[in-house]
Design a protein around this motif. Structure first.
Motif, PDB file in Angstrom:
ATOM      1  N   TYR A 266       0.873  -1.170   0.000  1.00 33.69           N
ATOM      2  CA  TYR A 266       0.000   0.000   0.000  1.00 33.69           C
ATOM      3  C   TYR A 266       0.912   1.222   0.000  1.00 33.69           C
ATOM      4  O   TYR A 266       1.214   1.793   1.053  1.00 33.69           O
ATOM      5  N   PRO A 267       1.388   1.613  -1.189  1.00 34.26           N
ATOM      6  CA  PRO A 267       2.376   2.699  -1.277  1.00 34.26           C
ATOM      7  C   PRO A 267       1.753   4.061  -0.997  1.00 34.26           C
ATOM      8  O   PRO A 267       0.530   4.208  -1.040  1.00 34.26           O
ATOM      9  N   GLY A 268       2.611   5.032  -0.747  1.00 32.34           N
ATOM     10  CA  GLY A 268       2.135   6.405  -0.698  1.00 32.34           C
ATOM     11  C   GLY A 268       1.958   6.911  -2.119  1.00 32.34           C
ATOM     12  O   GLY A 268       2.392   6.269  -3.080  1.00 32.34           O
ATOM     13  N   THR A 269       1.289   8.036  -2.270  1.00 33.00           N
ATOM     14  CA  THR A 269       1.147   8.664  -3.586  1.00 33.00           C
ATOM     15  C   THR A 269       1.513  10.152  -3.436  1.00 33.00           C
ATOM     16  O   THR A 269       1.748  10.619  -2.313  1.00 33.00           O
ATOM     17  N   ALA A 270       1.521  10.871  -4.538  1.00 33.39           N
ATOM     18  CA  ALA A 270       1.841  12.310  -4.453  1.00 33.39           C
ATOM     19  C   ALA A 270       0.813  13.019  -3.565  1.00 33.39           C
ATOM     20  O   ALA A 270       1.160  13.834  -2.719  1.00 33.39           O
ATOM     21  N   LYS A 272      -1.174  11.502  -1.287  1.00 34.87           N
ATOM     22  CA  LYS A 272      -1.152  10.936   0.080  1.00 34.87           C
ATOM     23  C   LYS A 272       0.181  10.214   0.298  1.00 34.87           C
ATOM     24  O   LYS A 272       0.260   8.990   0.225  1.00 34.87           O
ATOM     25  N   PRO A 273       1.249  10.996   0.537  1.00 35.46           N
ATOM     26  CA  PRO A 273       2.591  10.385   0.640  1.00 35.46           C
ATOM     27  C   PRO A 273       2.709   9.330   1.742  1.00 35.46           C
ATOM     28  O   PRO A 273       3.519   8.417   1.641  1.00 35.46           O
ATOM     29  N   LYS A 274       1.830   9.391   2.777  1.00 34.68           N
ATOM     30  CA  LYS A 274       1.914   8.380   3.828  1.00 34.68           C
ATOM     31  C   LYS A 274       0.940   7.229   3.597  1.00 34.68           C
ATOM     32  O   LYS A 274       0.764   6.351   4.439  1.00 34.68           O
ATOM     33  N   GLY A 275       0.272   7.261   2.461  1.00 40.22           N
ATOM     34  CA  GLY A 275      -0.644   6.161   2.148  1.00 40.22           C
ATOM     35  C   GLY A 275      -1.895   6.225   2.986  1.00 40.22           C
ATOM     36  O   GLY A 275      -2.321   7.297   3.427  1.00 40.22           O
ATOM     37  N   LYS A 276      -2.464   5.063   3.258  1.00 39.25           N
ATOM     38  CA  LYS A 276      -3.762   5.003   3.949  1.00 39.25           C
ATOM     39  C   LYS A 276      -3.685   4.268   5.275  1.00 39.25           C
ATOM     40  O   LYS A 276      -4.431   4.558   6.199  1.00 39.25           O
ATOM     41  N   LEU A 277      -2.788   3.297   5.377  1.00 39.44           N
ATOM     42  CA  LEU A 277      -2.803   2.357   6.499  1.00 39.44           C
ATOM     43  C   LEU A 277      -2.183   2.965   7.750  1.00 39.44           C
ATOM     44  O   LEU A 277      -1.270   3.781   7.680  1.00 39.44           O
ATOM     45  N   ARG A 278      -2.698   2.517   8.910  1.00 32.26           N
ATOM     46  CA  ARG A 278      -2.298   3.067  10.192  1.00 32.26           C
ATOM     47  C   ARG A 278      -1.093   2.314  10.732  1.00 32.26           C
ATOM     48  O   ARG A 278      -1.042   1.077  10.674  1.00 32.26           O
TER      49      ARG A 278
END
Ligand code: P6P
Length: 337
Positions: A266-270, A272-278
């Motif tokens: 579950y990579p980060g994106t531009a 959402k650099p921290k991705g989604k997962l906690r």
């Protein structure tokens, strides 16, 4: 023929406790408490289609997500058994904005804290796809007898003393890890007990399964896209062909890869650099389990377990799975972790 009795979760945790002469039994008790809550959640999950516990509560949790009734029920069950047990001084949950400190005489002197995602993948409830609970156990850093502080919860994942998950799926399985190993217990409905079904789980060195949300492909970094491209081009001559499997319920994807070998990303994106997962109650426990089983888990730059948390609900990119597949990913990322 001798009928070799299968160990229940309770019997197993007591046997494990006896391996440590100085053990107080608190950790074993906490794990049994989690097993009890899991059985109660399992009952409700299994009848979710029949009873009006689907749909939204009209509430929104700290993640800004609609809270479904089963989320709240699961959160209540795990919070309640841990509050009424003897082992846990307080909890943190994906469903709760802040930590809950158990303010009673016994809990104040308990030496563990627990963090959990009570029902991960809950958007799948309405369409009957497997969902899960993820939990993480630490020894408190504050003195027993004193009140917990946020520092008891913001510990790096390498300090976990136990971690695990429950999958409410085709069968209900509880998997947990301590430094002694990873073991899986399948719920035998006929006796209402989790029974040892997957002793000493080891993550295969490599695999042919990769899990990622291709819908986000063009938002990923060039390095991540390069690795996904490699996965797609695998064939018999270089360890493939690979299969892409993405359930949308992380516990199920990670469990399958733990058993058969594979990688979940579950990579980060531009955006959402921290991705989604906690980090605290999703990635740290799964990283602890996969490392004890021989696999690896990183955020693309460092081990998940080395990250120093700064916020209760902070997010992190996650790459987790078989060691050889993680090594190939690291070549694409230009890192060596
Ligand atoms: P996406 C479920 O909501 C979850 O937290 C994980 O269980 C799952 O792997 C992921 O999110 C799916 O997210 O953005 O791919 O739908």
């Amino acid at each position: 023929m001798v009928n070799r009795q299968v160990l229940t979760l309770d019997e197993f945790t007591i046997r494990e406790m006896r391996a440590f002469p100085k053990a107080t039994g608190e950790l074993a008790g906490l794990l049994r408490d989690i097993g009890l809550a899991a059985k109660r959640v399992n009952v409700e999950v299994n009848k979710a289609g029949l009873v009006d516990i689907l749909g939204d509560t009209g509430n929104v949790n700290i993640q800004g997500e609609e809270v479904k009734k089963l989320d709240e029920f699961a959160n209540d069950q795990f919070t309640r058994v841990l509050r009424h047990g003897i082992s846990c001084a307080g909890i943190a949950s994906e469903e709760l904005d802040d930590v809950v400190i158990f303010d009673n005489e016994i809990s104040r002197n308990s030496k563990y804290i627990c963090m959990f995602d009570p029902l991960d993948g809950s958007t799948n409830i309405d369409v009957n796809v497997s969902i899960g609970t993820i939990f993480s156990v630490y020894r408190r850093v504050s003195e027993t007898g004193t009140s917990l502080t946020i520092k008891d919860f913001l510990q790096p994942g390498m300090r976990q003393v136990a971690a695990g998950y429950i999958i409410y799926g085709s069968s209900t399985i509880l998997v947990y890890a301590t430094k002694r190993g990873v073991n899986g217990f399948t719920l035998d409905q006929s006796i209402g007990e989790f029974c040892l079904s997957h002793p000493n789980i080891r993550c295969p060195e490599t695999g042919r399964m990769y899990s990622v949300n291709h819908g986000n492909f063009f938002q990923y970094s060039e390095e991540v896209k390069a690795y996904i491209d490699i996965c797609q081009k695998k064939n018999k001559s270089n360890g493939g062909p690979y299969t892409q499997r993405y359930i949308g319920s992380m516990v199920s994807d990670v469990h399958r890869n733990l058993i058969r070998g594979g990688i979940f990303m579950y990579p980060g994106t531009a955006q959402k650099p921290k991705g989604k997962l906690r980090l605290l109650y999703e990635c740290n426990p799964l990283a602890y389990i996969i490392e004890i089983a021989g696999g690896k888990a990183t955020d693309g730059t460092q081990r998940i377990l080395e990250k120093q948390p700064t916020e209760l609900h902070e997010r992190t990119p996650l790459f987790i799975g078989s060691a050889a597949m993680m090594a190939e990913l690291e070549v694409c990322l230009g890192v060596s972790i």
